[in-house]
Scaffold this motif. Structure first.
Motif, PDB file in Angstrom:
ATOM      1  N   ILE A 130      -1.939   7.186  14.983  1.00 44.20           N
ATOM      2  CA  ILE A 130      -1.838   5.787  14.541  1.00 44.20           C
ATOM      3  C   ILE A 130      -1.166   4.955  15.643  1.00 44.20           C
ATOM      4  CG2 ILE A 130      -0.623   4.239  12.920  1.00 44.20           C
ATOM      5  CD1 ILE A 130      -2.993   5.488  11.550  1.00 44.20           C
ATOM      6  N   GLU A 154      -3.625   7.995   2.489  1.00 40.23           N
ATOM      7  CA  GLU A 154      -3.049   9.320   2.721  1.00 40.23           C
ATOM      8  C   GLU A 154      -4.085  10.440   2.589  1.00 40.23           C
ATOM      9  OE1 GLU A 154       0.278   9.751   0.089  1.00 40.23           O
ATOM     10  OE2 GLU A 154       1.170   7.880   0.775  1.00 40.23           O
ATOM     11  N   VAL A 157       5.444  -0.813   2.436  1.00 48.12           N
ATOM     12  CA  VAL A 157       4.411  -0.923   3.465  1.00 48.12           C
ATOM     13  C   VAL A 157       3.283  -1.784   2.888  1.00 48.12           C
ATOM     14  CG1 VAL A 157       2.833   0.359   4.971  1.00 48.12           C
ATOM     15  CG2 VAL A 157       5.015   1.394   4.304  1.00 48.12           C
ATOM     16  N   ASP A 174       3.621   8.867  11.101  1.00 47.92           N
ATOM     17  CA  ASP A 174       5.007   9.212  10.814  1.00 47.92           C
ATOM     18  C   ASP A 174       5.708   9.900  11.969  1.00 47.92           C
ATOM     19  OD1 ASP A 174       7.437   9.505   9.610  1.00 47.92           O
ATOM     20  OD2 ASP A 174       6.621  10.078   7.675  1.00 47.92           O
ATOM     21  N   ALA A 219      -1.378  -2.406   9.125  1.00 49.72           N
ATOM     22  CA  ALA A 219      -0.384  -1.931   8.160  1.00 49.72           C
ATOM     23  C   ALA A 219       0.968  -2.436   8.651  1.00 49.72           C
ATOM     24  CB  ALA A 219      -0.392  -0.409   8.094  1.00 49.72           C
ATOM     25  N   ILE A 248       0.811  -1.230   0.000  1.00 47.76           N
ATOM     26  CA  ILE A 248       0.000   0.000   0.000  1.00 47.76           C
ATOM     27  C   ILE A 248       0.837   1.270   0.000  1.00 47.76           C
ATOM     28  CG2 ILE A 248      -2.158  -0.863   0.984  1.00 47.76           C
ATOM     29  CD1 ILE A 248      -1.097   0.120   3.748  1.00 47.76           C
ATOM     30  N   GLY A 249       2.140   1.124   0.138  1.00 41.08           N
ATOM     31  CA  GLY A 249       2.953   2.340   0.169  1.00 41.08           C
ATOM     32  C   GLY A 249       4.428   2.031   0.160  1.00 41.08           C
ATOM     33  N   VAL A 250       5.200   3.093  -0.010  1.00 37.68           N
ATOM     34  CA  VAL A 250       6.655   2.965   0.012  1.00 37.68           C
ATOM     35  C   VAL A 250       7.191   3.957   1.034  1.00 37.68           C
ATOM     36  CG1 VAL A 250       8.773   3.085  -1.363  1.00 37.68           C
ATOM     37  CG2 VAL A 250       6.638   2.363  -2.439  1.00 37.68           C
ATOM     38  N   GLY A 251       7.899   3.466   2.013  1.00 42.09           N
ATOM     39  CA  GLY A 251       8.502   4.334   3.025  1.00 42.09           C
ATOM     40  C   GLY A 251       9.974   4.477   2.740  1.00 42.09           C
ATOM     41  N   GLN A 252      10.646   5.296   3.530  1.00 41.91           N
ATOM     42  CA  GLN A 252      12.076   5.503   3.269  1.00 41.91           C
ATOM     43  C   GLN A 252      12.912   4.259   3.567  1.00 41.91           C
ATOM     44  OE1 GLN A 252      14.275   8.019   5.984  1.00 41.91           O
ATOM     45  NE2 GLN A 252      12.470   8.348   7.231  1.00 41.91           N
ATOM     46  N   PHE A 253      12.383   3.342   4.394  1.00 44.57           N
ATOM     47  CA  PHE A 253      13.148   2.131   4.731  1.00 44.57           C
ATOM     48  C   PHE A 253      12.717   0.907   3.933  1.00 44.57           C
ATOM     49  CE2 PHE A 253      13.600   4.820   8.470  1.00 44.57           C
ATOM     50  CZ  PHE A 253      14.972   4.745   8.682  1.00 44.57           C
ATOM     51  N   MET A 269       1.268  -1.801  12.531  1.00 42.24           N
ATOM     52  CA  MET A 269       0.501  -0.661  13.033  1.00 42.24           C
ATOM     53  C   MET A 269      -0.970  -0.795  12.698  1.00 42.24           C
ATOM     54  SD  MET A 269       2.794   2.416  11.531  1.00 42.24           S
ATOM     55  CE  MET A 269       2.541   1.680   9.941  1.00 42.24           C
ATOM     56  N   GLU A 270      -1.748  -0.015  13.383  1.00 41.72           N
ATOM     57  CA  GLU A 270      -3.150   0.156  13.045  1.00 41.72           C
ATOM     58  C   GLU A 270      -3.240   0.615  11.580  1.00 41.72           C
ATOM     59  OE1 GLU A 270      -4.518   3.514  15.279  1.00 41.72           O
ATOM     60  OE2 GLU A 270      -6.443   3.543  14.257  1.00 41.72           O
ATOM     61  N   LEU A 271      -4.160   0.031  10.833  1.00 42.98           N
ATOM     62  CA  LEU A 271      -4.327   0.403   9.425  1.00 42.98           C
ATOM     63  C   LEU A 271      -5.283   1.590   9.293  1.00 42.98           C
ATOM     64  CD1 LEU A 271      -3.934  -0.424   6.327  1.00 42.98           C
ATOM     65  CD2 LEU A 271      -6.110  -1.633   6.601  1.00 42.98           C
TER      66      LEU A 271
END
Ligand code: ATP
Length: 301
Positions: free
Chosen positions: A95, A117, A28, A175, A63, A20-25, A110-112
């Motif tokens: 979150i 966004e 996701v 975040d 998530a 569902i996403g791309v984080g810096q590390f 984490m909680e979804l």
């Protein structure tokens, strides 16, 4: 020293599905987390001992943040830092951390926030979102920030891009990768290695890398502006290097369409050049509540 020991999860209880996403590390994912709920606790005392060993299971959507740099201890420390921070908070508009898998591959669970966004949500639903709903989002975030203020936490990256949508009437702050604990009078000097969100930052953050609750207040003013502008980013077409000159010349973000004058006045107070002249989050929360009430009374007239 922080510990996440009781947050350790059994990986077999988590099943990953769509990305569902791309984080810096790393990426996701949305996942499902199956956990035992004691049937005993739900049974009345006189309901017999039959259910003592009766374990039931619950499944929730979560998530899951993954970390691609699993071999680099410094990177995994930084990745897990967010989980250490999140575990300290318990608020309906922040979150929630569910747990971590600290053995490689490292996961933060984490909680979804089902609707994703906030900026994308604002853009996709711009013709449906009522004025009252936007005000409500601002109020909800102010309750989360007032809570962080009471815990002496400085977030340092308050922006619409760090807000997620749970339901059409509920947003949550996410975040915590940049937030830092500060004691009452002190402040945190950042290391200049991360790209800084200049267009959201206060003058003292830009000039001296000074981050305090008062600089969070400035950033929240910008975040309110983004929400009322339905996801437009601040200072479009302006170079980062030009922002401080504008601010020092007294320039500020313009009045968004349909923004109640009282709200713009509050935003303008958040953008007082002098940090001490800005309201605190408790005050902002109270003022937003009054604006919300005023607005709903006007709407029903
Ligand atoms: P950055 O620092 O660049 O923002 P990050 O490593 O902090 O990246 P996030 O921004 O937290 O990563 O996550 C990346 C994306 O994954 C988010 O923009 C969002 O789309 C999605 N995401 C993260 N957490 C959740 C969540 N709890 N619920 C739903 N989606 C999420």
């Amino acid at each position: 020293t922080p510990t996440v020991r009781n947050y350790e999860l059994d990986r077999s209880q988590i099943v990953l599905s769509a990305k569902i996403g791309v984080g810096q590390f790393g990426d996701v994912y949305v996942g499902s987390y199956t956990f035992p709920v004691s049937a005993k606790s739900k049974t009345k005392a006189n309901d017999s001992a039959l259910s003592n060993s009766d374990t039931k299971y619950d499944v929730i959507q979560v998530a899951v943040k993954t970390c691609k740099a699993n071999e680099d201890p410094e990177k995994t420390e930084n990745f897990l830092a967010e989980a250490y921070i999140m575990q300290k908070f318990d608020h309906p508009h922040i979150i929630r951390l569910i747990g971590i898998c600290s053995i490689m591959p490292i996961w933060i669970v984490m909680e979804l926030a089902k609707l994703g966004e906030l900026r994308a949500y604002l853009k996709a639903n711009s013709d449906r979102l009522s004025h009252a709903t936007l005000l409500k989002y601002c109020y909800q975030l102010s309750t989360a920030l007032s809570y962080l203020e009471s815990k002496k936490f400085v977030h340092r990256d308050i922006a619409a891009r760090n807000v997620l949508v749970s339901t059409p009437t509920c947003v949550k702050l996410a975040d915590f990768g940049l937030s830092r604990w500060v004691s009452d009078q002190s402040y945190y000097h950042s290391t200049p290695t991360v790209a800084l969100p200049i267009k959201w930052m206060s003058p003292e953050s830009i000039n001296f890398r000074r981050f305090t609750t008062a600089s969070d207040v400035w950033m929240f003013g910008v975040c309110i502006w983004e929400i009322l502008m339905l996801g437009v980013k601040p200072f479009q077409g302006v170079k980062n290097s030009e922002v401080i000159t504008k601010l020092e010349n007294g320039e500020r973000l313009p009045l968004p369409p349909n923004c109640p004058p009282r709200l713009y006045s509050l935003m303008s107070q958040c953008w007082a050049y002098e940090p001490l002249k800005r309201p605190n989050f408790k005050r902002i929360k109270e003022t937003l509540y009054e604006i919300l009430l005023e607005d709903s009374m006007n709407a029903s007239e």
